[in-house]
Design a protein around this motif. Sequence first.
Motif, PDB file in Angstrom:
ATOM      1  N   ASP A  20      90.372  38.463   4.432  1.00 60.11           N
ATOM      2  CA  ASP A  20      90.890  38.452   5.792  1.00 60.11           C
ATOM      3  C   ASP A  20      89.990  37.722   6.284  1.00 60.11           C
ATOM      4  O   ASP A  20      89.059  38.327   7.233  1.00 60.11           O
ATOM      5  N   HIS A 422     101.669  39.375  11.166  1.00 57.94           N
ATOM      6  CA  HIS A 422     100.261  39.114  10.922  1.00 57.94           C
ATOM      7  C   HIS A 422      99.940  37.491  10.549  1.00 57.94           C
ATOM      8  O   HIS A 422     100.782  37.043  10.059  1.00 57.94           O
ATOM      9  N   VAL A 424      98.396  35.634   7.993  1.00 61.42           N
ATOM     10  CA  VAL A 424      97.923  35.520   6.601  1.00 61.42           C
ATOM     11  C   VAL A 424      97.360  34.272   6.236  1.00 61.42           C
ATOM     12  O   VAL A 424      97.996  33.214   6.428  1.00 61.42           O
ATOM     13  N   ARG A 426      97.089  30.941   3.879  1.00 60.79           N
ATOM     14  CA  ARG A 426      98.040  30.065   3.166  1.00 60.79           C
ATOM     15  C   ARG A 426      97.258  28.965   2.864  1.00 60.79           C
ATOM     16  O   ARG A 426      97.017  27.966   3.588  1.00 60.79           O
ATOM     17  N   SER A 433     102.957  36.411   8.353  1.00 65.24           N
ATOM     18  CA  SER A 433     103.343  37.254   7.175  1.00 65.24           C
ATOM     19  C   SER A 433     104.825  37.330   6.921  1.00 65.24           C
ATOM     20  O   SER A 433     105.670  37.151   7.904  1.00 65.24           O
TER      21      SER A 433
END
Length: 455
Positions: A20, A422, A424, A426, A433
Motif C-alpha cells: 500500500d 481505491h 491500487v 499497477r 480498483s
Amino acid sequence: MLPPGPGLPSPLQMSLYMADPLSFLRKQRKRHGDTFTLRMSGMGEFVFVSAPEDIKRIFNAPPDALHAGEGNDVILPLVGSSSLVMQDGAEHIRLRRLLLPPFQGERLNTYAGPMREVAHASLEQWPVGKPFPLLPRMMSLTIEILLRSVFGIEGQEELALFARRFPRLVDSIASPLYLLPALSGVDVFQKVPWLRASKMKREVDEALYALIAHRRAQPADPRRQDMLSLLLESRDEAGQPLTDRELRDALFTVIVAGYETTAIGMCFTVERLLCTPEALARVHEELERVVGGEEIQAEHLGQLEYLDAVIKEALRLRPVVPLVSRRTKVPFELSKYTLPPETMLVPGIALTHLREDLYPEPDRFLPERFLGKKPDPYAWLPFGGGSRRCLGMALSLFEMKVVLATVLRRAKLRMASKRPIHMVRRSIMFAPSGGMPVVLDEVRPRSSQPQKQVA
C-alpha cells in the motif's frame, strides 16, 4: 547523514511499500516530516521529498548534478537504452529536441478529429444496462488513438495486429513477478519464467522495425501529420536523423508512457465526476454552452475551462504515477540536508498533491482550485517537472479533453456499486480498483446524426 526514516528492517519496509504505497508514505511523512529515508531490501536507500521548495531545487538542478535515467532502470528492458527516459546530460537534450516537435502547439490540433472518432466508435461498443470495467475500454481506446496519431497506421489489419500485441506485452510487466526483480536490476526478458513475455517483445520489435523500414522507403509526404512521419524528418544540430533504434525506442516509450497513463487518468476523472454530481452537472452545462449541437473540435477545447480544471484536480487527487526519481552525482543540498553522491532522491508526487498547506481539505475533489489559474509546477506535478517533465504532457491533456468531452456528451454513466474505488498499484502506477466498474444507462445520439435513442 541521511534524513530520518522508519527503523523497520528493510525487507519489511519494502513489503509495506509494495502492499500500500500511498498509505505507507503518508504515515512516514506524518511521523518524520517532509523529508525522510526509506530502506528497500536489495535496492538501497531512497530519500523522499514533498516540499515545493525542495522539488524546485531538484527540478532546476544542473544536468550533471542529478541523473534521472538511472532511476528508470525498471523499464529499461522494455523501452530500450536509446529511450529518452534512459538518457541524461547532453544526449537527453539532443533527443528531447528531436522528439519535441510532434508534441507541440498546432500539431496537436490535427489529432482532435481522429481522437473524437475513435471515442465515438469505442462508445458504440460499450454494453448498456449492465456493469462493466471502464479501464479496459479506455485502454483499448487510447491504444488505438496512439497507433493512429503516433504510428500513422490506418489499415484495420495492421491496427488490430499492434492493438493485440502492445496491451499483452504491457500487461506482462504490470505483475509484481516482473516488478520485484526488475527493481533489483534484473532483465526479466532474459530469464526462463518470462519466455512468453520475451517472445511477445520480439514480435513487437519485429513489427516496429518493419513499420519503420516501410515508412523510410516511402517518399516524404507533407500531408502526413502522424508523429512517426515527423520523427523521420527530424534532424539534430549536426543534420543527423534518428537511427532505427532511436525511433523504435521513442515509439515504444510513447506507448508505455502514454497508453495506460492516459486511460487511467480518464477513468479517475470519470470516477470523481460520478461521485460529485454538482461537478458533473457543471461539466454538462459547459459542454452545452461551448459546443452546443456541433461535434467537438480543437477550437472548442480552450473554452472548456471547467473540464480542464476537473482533469487537473482529478490528476492531483489521483496521480497515476506517484513519484519520480533522481540519483545524485555530486553532494546535493536540500533545505535541511546535504545528500552524498549516489543517493536516490525521490520527489513524492502523491505526497505533494496531498499537502494541506498547498491544497486545503486535500482529500476533497474541488476543481475550482484550478479555475482561472495556472498550476504551480512544483506543487502540481502529475507529469514530473523541469527538463524531465513528460514529453507527452500536452498530448495527454489534449486527448483527455477530447475523449472525455465526446464521451460525457453521449454517455449516461453511473457507478456500478456504492463501494468506493481505491487507488491500487499497477506496476509503477496507480490504477482504479476493479478496473473501475460502471453502468452505462444510455448512449445519446451523435450531434451530427438523426435524433434516435440507443437502447
